[in-house]
Enzyme design. Structure first.
Site, PDB file in Angstrom:
ATOM      1  N   ASP A  40      15.311  19.996 -43.297  1.00 32.16           N
ATOM      2  CA  ASP A  40      15.801  20.491 -42.399  1.00 32.16           C
ATOM      3  C   ASP A  40      16.966  21.210 -42.172  1.00 32.16           C
ATOM      4  O   ASP A  40      17.881  20.407 -42.266  1.00 32.16           O
ATOM      5  CB  ASP A  40      15.188  21.123 -41.338  1.00 32.16           C
ATOM      6  CG  ASP A  40      13.414  21.190 -41.062  1.00 32.16           C
ATOM      7  OD1 ASP A  40      12.770  21.019 -42.044  1.00 32.16           O
ATOM      8  OD2 ASP A  40      13.090  21.295 -39.914  1.00 32.16           O
TER       9      ASP A  40
ATOM     10  N   HIS B 110      17.323  15.740 -42.501  1.00 27.28           N
ATOM     11  CA  HIS B 110      18.078  17.212 -42.198  1.00 27.28           C
ATOM     12  C   HIS B 110      18.887  16.758 -43.552  1.00 27.28           C
ATOM     13  O   HIS B 110      19.481  15.608 -43.296  1.00 27.28           O
ATOM     14  CB  HIS B 110      18.630  17.138 -40.933  1.00 27.28           C
ATOM     15  CG  HIS B 110      17.935  17.630 -39.514  1.00 27.28           C
ATOM     16  ND1 HIS B 110      17.223  16.522 -39.408  1.00 27.28           N
ATOM     17  CD2 HIS B 110      17.391  18.594 -38.899  1.00 27.28           C
ATOM     18  CE1 HIS B 110      15.928  17.345 -38.457  1.00 27.28           C
ATOM     19  NE2 HIS B 110      16.234  18.390 -38.568  1.00 27.28           N
TER      20      HIS B 110
END
Ligand code: ZN
Length: 243
Positions: free
Chosen positions: A52, A194
């Site tokens: 993400d 991430h």
């Protein structure tokens, strides 16, 4: 039985011997059989790794390099406002077989929004991604994993959450993240990371090497659910694909 999924896994497997010849080939891979034989669908341990908050040119590019060396496809949930100037990074993701999803335009909570504000986050990002990639089949991951009836009603695509969260943003400690993910990993898990943190890129690549050694195959979200014969439905929320 001739599903698209085993073909793509076969492609991933056939890419692995190439990784052995690369400079960055991890130790332990050097004995990989050049002709891997696929186990039946129901004996494969499958796992999806997802990222993400990108793209971020420096870290995302290094991650893509590492994934390519390992023949692994991941799924990326992107921030719309970070696409400008990184169009080539997106095209590379798409060209190299990674799956792409929406993570809002500027990383706001999607819950409690009216339709106009929701569209300004999700539809706007969908249009940006379509403008770069030329297709329109993007998954949605709401920031913080927060959903409500509005999110489910207006998503227009499947909503993908996760089953393993190492909280890599918190301490950015790669060895700790690797230990946690490898110890939790089960067939059908979805890992959340991430790609905007250098430590997360380090951790992700180590996780892939260690889970490969334990017999896991990495696949995209679509491949994971296709292998389990589950149709992803718009507006439905998915956390894992346990057998
Ligand atoms: Zn996020």
């Amino acid at each position: 039985m001739a599903l698209a999924f085993p073909l793509s896994v076969a492609a991933a497997l056939s890419a692995r011997p190439a990784a052995v010849q690369a400079d960055a080939a991890p130790p332990g891979e050097t004995g990989a059989a050049p002709e891997a034989v696929l186990p039946p669908d129901d004996e494969m341990k499958l796992i999806a790794i997802t990222f993400d908050d990108g793209p971020r040119r420096s870290t995302t590019t290094r991650l893509l390099d590492g994934l390519a060396e390992r023949g692994v496809q991941a799924t990326f949930f992107l921030i719309g406002e970070q696409v400008e100037g990184n169009e080539d990074v997106l095209k590379r993701m798409d060209d190299e077989g990674h799956q792409i999803g929406i993570h809002t335009y500027d990383h706001v909570k999607l819950t409690g929004l009216n339709k106009t504000d929701f569209d300004a986050q999700v539809d706007r990002t969908r249009s940006i991604l379509k403008g770069v990639l030329g297709h329109n089949d993007f998954l949605l991951r709401p920031p913080y994993g927060m959903t409500d009836n509005g999110v489910k009603t207006w998503a227009g695509c499947p909503i993908i959450l996760w089953s393993i969260d190492p909280e890599d943003w918190k301490d950015q400690n790669a060895p700790r993240e690797v230990r946690q993910i490898v110890s939790e990993a089960k067939d059908g898990d979805i890992i959340l990371m991430h790609d905007i943190f250098s430590a997360s890129v380090d951790a992700a690549l180590q996780v892939i090497d260690q889970l490969h050694a334990k017999g896991f195959l990495f696949c995209t979200i679509d491949e994971l659910y296709a292998a389990r014969h589950i149709d992803l439905e718009p507006g439905e929320v998915y956390w894992n694909a346990y057998p």
